[in-house]
Scaffold this motif. Structure first.
Motif, PDB file in Angstrom:
ATOM      1  N   PHE A 340       0.896  -1.366   0.008  1.00  0.00           N
ATOM      2  CA  PHE A 340       0.199   0.089   0.141  1.00  0.00           C
ATOM      3  C   PHE A 340       0.769   1.275   0.128  1.00  0.00           C
ATOM      4  O   PHE A 340       0.679   2.258  -0.703  1.00  0.00           O
ATOM      5  N   VAL A 341       1.798   1.191   0.916  1.00  0.00           N
ATOM      6  CA  VAL A 341       2.792   2.522   0.739  1.00  0.00           C
ATOM      7  C   VAL A 341       3.631   2.768  -0.312  1.00  0.00           C
ATOM      8  O   VAL A 341       3.785   3.912  -0.835  1.00  0.00           O
ATOM      9  N   THR A 342       4.153   1.648  -1.037  1.00  0.00           N
ATOM     10  CA  THR A 342       5.079   1.700  -2.076  1.00  0.00           C
ATOM     11  C   THR A 342       4.301   2.180  -3.312  1.00  0.00           C
ATOM     12  O   THR A 342       4.390   2.809  -4.130  1.00  0.00           O
ATOM     13  N   ARG A 346       3.008   5.050  -5.929  1.00  0.00           N
ATOM     14  CA  ARG A 346       3.436   4.950  -7.406  1.00  0.00           C
ATOM     15  C   ARG A 346       2.159   5.032  -8.145  1.00  0.00           C
ATOM     16  O   ARG A 346       2.020   5.943  -9.220  1.00  0.00           O
ATOM     17  N   THR A 347       0.932   4.582  -7.731  1.00  0.00           N
ATOM     18  CA  THR A 347      -0.252   4.644  -8.572  1.00  0.00           C
ATOM     19  C   THR A 347      -0.503   6.044  -8.702  1.00  0.00           C
ATOM     20  O   THR A 347      -1.249   6.679  -9.780  1.00  0.00           O
ATOM     21  N   VAL A 348      -0.804   6.651  -7.468  1.00  0.00           N
ATOM     22  CA  VAL A 348      -0.982   7.959  -7.532  1.00  0.00           C
ATOM     23  C   VAL A 348      -0.316   9.070  -8.496  1.00  0.00           C
ATOM     24  O   VAL A 348      -0.703   9.983  -9.072  1.00  0.00           O
ATOM     25  N   MET A 349       1.027   8.865  -8.362  1.00  0.00           N
ATOM     26  CA  MET A 349       1.871   9.485  -9.266  1.00  0.00           C
ATOM     27  C   MET A 349       1.595   9.162 -10.679  1.00  0.00           C
ATOM     28  O   MET A 349       1.518  10.209 -11.434  1.00  0.00           O
ATOM     29  N   PRO A 360       8.547   4.395  -4.521  1.00  0.00           N
ATOM     30  CA  PRO A 360       9.098   4.943  -3.157  1.00  0.00           C
ATOM     31  C   PRO A 360       9.750   3.696  -2.447  1.00  0.00           C
ATOM     32  O   PRO A 360       9.476   2.619  -2.644  1.00  0.00           O
ATOM     33  N   ALA A 361      10.922   4.004  -2.057  1.00  0.00           N
ATOM     34  CA  ALA A 361      11.700   2.964  -1.263  1.00  0.00           C
ATOM     35  C   ALA A 361      10.645   2.652   0.103  1.00  0.00           C
ATOM     36  O   ALA A 361       9.790   3.235   0.656  1.00  0.00           O
TER      37      ALA A 361
END
Length: 425
Positions: A340-342, A346-349, A360-361
């Motif tokens: 969810f965090v990574t 990325r999906t939102v970007m 993201p890392a």
């Protein structure tokens, strides 16, 4: 190397090299369960949870804002807009999960994002569901018939199993064609059922709505039986879970599919998929069904033992099914937090226009992730033990209340050891 399509279909990628001592993980989990079980048996002799009668009412202004038609309309528009955006990306965007945000929107923002959203805000998908909005815009062709009482949420359980298959066993889960086919089936069954039974159909048949509603039972925000919006103990919300047909099936699908997700990237299982004479898709399908069936059989054996111990227990299968919800939540957090965090970021970007955005890392080190995963699983089981104990002292005579929990306690231990084993296998 894990492809983007497969990364979207799994929680934390390759997790079998986490710095986790099996001895300390198992010993800590067993100690937490045993101490909680012993303490509850000694100190908790009567039921304390009040279900949908509990809760402190929120201010009247908050209640009016939450129930205002403008608020409901705005949420419907947000859900419809998001659904339309996903559909357009699937129809017009590239068939590449590295450049198309639609797969991430379905597998990450929707499926995983509903967990924190439902825990914080309640059954949010009921308000956002684009199918409810679309149904409301269509002309009624007949007077709706009541949904059969015996149906419960069985159609939703079947829909969740289909989605789990799509995510974990389908040959190309991130393909736009695959996702369009799934959404077409979901839309057709939803709208046809609602045309016959009215909007109540979605509460029984929409897999994401049932999923969100069950997770929302653990939210501190809820509704009392009189309709008031209240702050409550999550245990009271959990205690108010309706013992509806299909509840056990739904929870078993959640537990079994998450368990299969835990083994699906195990090197030995990957080798099995690649070398099986049945082919990888059929083998993965059988593995998923076996995982769900194993969870269900273990729970059925537990319920059967409870019935033998107390013939007055009328509904052994559903009486304690609510205690499995915290366990399912613990598994979901353990397996999908990093995803969810990574991948969510990325999906939102990508949705914002960034082409081929890099994820993201990870937010935690391997040691921190291992600690979070074990803590989530153990905490979920401890909460399940508390919920089961309170229900037990309510249903069983005082002399049998503790003994009546032994089958459930054994089940919790089996689920706990299995969940931790999936992390370190």
């Amino acid at each position: 190397m894990t492809t983007p399509a497969r990364l979207l279909a799994h929680g934390v990628g390759s997790q079998h090299d986490l710095p986790l001592s099996p001895f300390y993980a198992y010993a800590g989990a067993f100690a937490a369960l045993f101490v909680s079980f012993l303490a509850l048996g000694l100190l908790w002799s009567s039921s304390r949870f009040r279900g949908d009668r509990a809760g402190r009412p929120l201010p009247a202004a908050v209640q009016r804002l939450a129930d205002a038609p403008a608020t409901r309309t705005a949420l419907r528009l947000v859900g419809a807009g998001a659904g339309l955006a996903v559909l357009l990306h699937l129809l017009l965007g590239p068939d590449d999960p590295d450049r198309n945000p639609a797969p991430g929107a379905v597998y990450v923002l929707l499926w995983v994002g509903l967990v924190p959203a439902s825990l914080l805000l309640g059954p949010v998908w009921r308000l956002l569901n684009p199918l409810r909005t679309l149904h409301a815009l269509l002309p009624a062709v007949r007077a709706p018939r009541p949904v059969p009482a015996g149906l419960g949420i069985r159609p939703a359980a079947a829909g969740l199993l289909l989605f789990a298959w799509l995510e974990l066993a389908a040959p190309d889960p991130a393909s736009t064609t695959t996702l369009l086919a799934f959404l077409a089936v979901l839309t057709a069954t939803g709208l046809l059922g609602a045309a016959r039974h009215g909007p109540d159909w979605f509460a029984h048949a929409d897999p994401f709505e049932a999923y969100s509603s069950l997770l929302a039972r653990l939210s501190p925000l809820g509704r009392r039986a009189d309709g008031r919006l209240v702050l409550r103990s999550p245990f009271d919300g959990l205690d108010s879970t309706p013992q509806t047909p299909g509840l056990v099936a739904t929870v078993c699908v959640l537990l079994g599919s998450t368990a299969y997700d835990g083994i699906s990237d195990n090197p030995r299982w990957v080798t099995t998929l690649q070398t099986s004479a049945l082919g990888p898709t059929l083998t993965a399908t059988l593995g998923l069904l076996a995982a769900v069936a194993l969870v269900a059989v273990l729970y059925a054996l537990c319920a059967g033992t409870l019935r033998l111990m107390s013939r007055t227990l009328a509904r052994p299968l559903t009486s304690f099914a609510h205690s499995l919800l915290p366990i399912a939540l613990g598994y979901l957090v353990a397996h999908y937090f990093t995803l969810f965090v990574t991948e969510g970021s990325r999906t939102v970007m990508m949705a914002a226009g960034t082409d081929n955005a890099a994820a993201p890392a990870p937010p935690l080190s391997p040691g921190g992730l291992a600690t979070l995963q074990v803590a989530a699983i153990v905490t979920g089981h401890v909460l399940g033990v508390v919920a089961a104990h309170d229900r037990s002292v309510r249903l069983f005579p005082p002399a049998r209340a503790v003994a009546g929990q032994l089958p459930l306690f054994a089940l919790m231990i089996a689920y706990t050891l299995g969940g931790i084993g999936l992390l370190i296998a």
